[in-house]
Every structure is written in C-alpha cells, then in structure tokens.
Design a protein around this motif. Structure first.
Motif, PDB file in Angstrom:
ATOM      1  N   ASP A  13    -112.160  15.536  97.730  1.00  0.00           N
ATOM      2  CA  ASP A  13    -113.028  16.291  98.739  1.00  0.00           C
ATOM      3  C   ASP A  13    -111.791  17.213  99.198  1.00  0.00           C
ATOM      4  O   ASP A  13    -111.147  16.718  98.739  1.00  0.00           O
ATOM      5  N   PRO A  14    -112.006  17.997  99.899  1.00  0.00           N
ATOM      6  CA  PRO A  14    -111.066  19.265 100.235  1.00  0.00           C
ATOM      7  C   PRO A  14    -110.017  18.784 100.821  1.00  0.00           C
ATOM      8  O   PRO A  14    -109.066  19.430 101.332  1.00  0.00           O
ATOM      9  N   PHE A  24    -107.279  16.542  99.008  1.00  0.00           N
ATOM     10  CA  PHE A  24    -106.941  17.874  98.442  1.00  0.00           C
ATOM     11  C   PHE A  24    -105.851  18.502  99.590  1.00  0.00           C
ATOM     12  O   PHE A  24    -104.502  18.285  99.623  1.00  0.00           O
ATOM     13  N   TYR A  53    -101.514  20.775  91.833  1.00  0.00           N
ATOM     14  CA  TYR A  53    -102.530  21.277  92.450  1.00  0.00           C
ATOM     15  C   TYR A  53    -103.055  22.473  92.501  1.00  0.00           C
ATOM     16  O   TYR A  53    -104.201  23.076  92.928  1.00  0.00           O
ATOM     17  N   GLN A  62    -105.885  21.908  89.767  1.00  0.00           N
ATOM     18  CA  GLN A  62    -106.760  21.719  90.532  1.00  0.00           C
ATOM     19  C   GLN A  62    -107.911  22.683  90.733  1.00  0.00           C
ATOM     20  O   GLN A  62    -109.435  22.168  91.097  1.00  0.00           O
ATOM     21  N   ALA A  63    -106.993  23.070  92.018  1.00  0.00           N
ATOM     22  CA  ALA A  63    -108.056  24.402  92.423  1.00  0.00           C
ATOM     23  C   ALA A  63    -109.133  25.259  91.629  1.00  0.00           C
ATOM     24  O   ALA A  63    -110.205  25.684  92.245  1.00  0.00           O
ATOM     25  N   ASP A 123    -112.106  23.247  90.293  1.00  0.00           N
ATOM     26  CA  ASP A 123    -112.740  23.648  91.370  1.00  0.00           C
ATOM     27  C   ASP A 123    -113.111  24.217  92.323  1.00  0.00           C
ATOM     28  O   ASP A 123    -111.625  23.736  93.513  1.00  0.00           O
ATOM     29  N   LEU A 132    -111.667  23.596  96.224  1.00  0.00           N
ATOM     30  CA  LEU A 132    -110.679  23.294  96.510  1.00  0.00           C
ATOM     31  C   LEU A 132    -109.619  24.944  96.925  1.00  0.00           C
ATOM     32  O   LEU A 132    -108.558  24.734  96.582  1.00  0.00           O
TER      33      LEU A 132
END
Length: 224
Positions: free
Chosen positions: A2-3, A6, A144, A147-148, A151, A154
């Motif tokens: 979840d944001p 993260f 990271y 990942q952002a 999604d 994020l």
C-alpha cells in the motif's frame, strides 16, 4: 504494497543511504571558502535541485541508462570506490583542501546566483556522485522506482520521498554555516583529515562489495 507502507520503506532506505546529516561536513569542505553566507545558501539550493533531478532520473531511467552503457551496479560501485579512494588520499595529504578552496573561491562582482552557479559544476563530483547519489542510492532508487512504475498508485509517494529527502539535504546544508563558524578553519582542516579516513573506509567497503557482486554476476552467474 500500500502507498503508506511503500512511502515509509522508501523514505527510510533513501534517507539512510543519502545521509543528509552525515554528509554535511562534505558540503562544508567544498564551500568553506565561498565568500558569503548568501552564496553558500544559494549553492545549497542549487545543489538540492541538481540532486532532485539526478535522483528522479535514476529512479525512472537508472536501470535503462546503466544497461544501455553495459554497466552493472557492481561495476558502478567499483568506479565510485576508486573515485572516493582518490579523494580520501588527497584529503589525508591536505592537497584536496587546497584544491577545493581554489575551486570555490569567488571572484569578480557577479551576483550571488552567478557565483553559486560557478561552484556547482566543480563539486558535482564527488558531492552529487558518488557521495549523495552513489551505488547504494541508485540501487534503492531503481528498486523502488520499478515498483512505482508498475503500480501507478505508488508514483506520487515515490516522488514525494525523493523531494522530501532532497529538501532535508538542502536544509542540513543551510545549517552548515553555523557548523563552519563553530569549527573555524583549523577545526575544519582537522575534520577533513578525519573524514579522509572515514571516506577511505567507505571506499574500501564499496570496492569489495562491487568486487563481490562482479564475482557473483560474472564469474558464477548461476549463484543467486
């Protein structure tokens, strides 16, 4: 992820690696002979902008850039280690301080921003790379950032982390003026020599981590 989680994880990692507080002495060393407090503050602001741009570039395109040039993270670590080791030796001998003072001494009647702009290109290496944005920072940004990008939810937290860390670096560098007054020129020279030893240790650590990564990735590619 979840944001919120993260954001917390990314912020903790990037703050620890970029080390805004611990790297203040390097900013002091490179701006010790800048003529005025206003110019030093302008350098801090410009440096924060350069750092933000560099970190965002690494976060979104770092892996692609390294891949394009055929450079692995371990190879980047080794290159950064060599740069830092060279700097460490010059810090210990005192020649680095003399050269830095010559580079950052303001001349002429230019405006504060003009003098600050003249300083920035001369301290990008090693202040931006590899001290603030070294192999560890790039690895975290790439991880990271991936990942952002995967999604969209994020993306905003990722941007927020980079901007907040760069803001904290800028604020810490703003406070360097008070630290410089506290130490004085002779005290700063002692701090530079001490940090030369620290930098040498960091460089050796980076070198062996890079060599270890190269061994795993190239000599024994089956090892994970």
């Amino acid at each position: 992820m979840d944001p919120t989680s993260f954001f917390a994880a990314f912020f903790a990692a990037l703050f620890a690696i970029a080390n805004p507080i611990g790297n203040v002495p390097f900013f002091i060393m490179y701006t010790a002979d800048v003529s005025s407090t206003r110019t030093r503050h302008a350098v801090a602001l410009l440096l924060g902008g350069v750092l933000a741009g560099t970190m965002l570039l690494c976060m979104f395109f770092g892996a692609d850039i390294l891949t394009f040039f055929g450079i692995s993270i371990p190879a980047f670590q080794i290159a950064g280690a060599i740069i830092l080791l060279t700097i460490a030796f010059s810090m210990l001998s005192g020649t680095h301080t003399d050269r830095t003072h010559a580079l950052t001494a303001a001349t002429g009647e230019e405006s504060v921003w003009k003098r600050a702009e003249a300083v920035i290109p001369k301290v990008i290496v090693p202040l931006v790379i590899p001290i603030y944005v070294g192999a560890g920072t790039i690895s975290a940004l790439v991880l990271y950032g991936h990942q952002a990008l995967a999604d969209g939810a994020l993306l905003i937290p990722a941007l927020g982390v980079v901007l907040i860390v760069c803001l904290l670096i800028t604020l810490c560098n703003f406070a360097s003026d008070y630290i410089l007054k506290f130490f004085g020129k002779q005290g700063l020279e002692i701090v530079v020599r001490i940090f030369g030893i620290v930098i040498a240790g960091i460089a050796i650590q980076m070198l062996f981590e890079g060599l270890g990564g190269m061994t795993v990735g190239f000599v024994s590619p089956s090892i994970h």
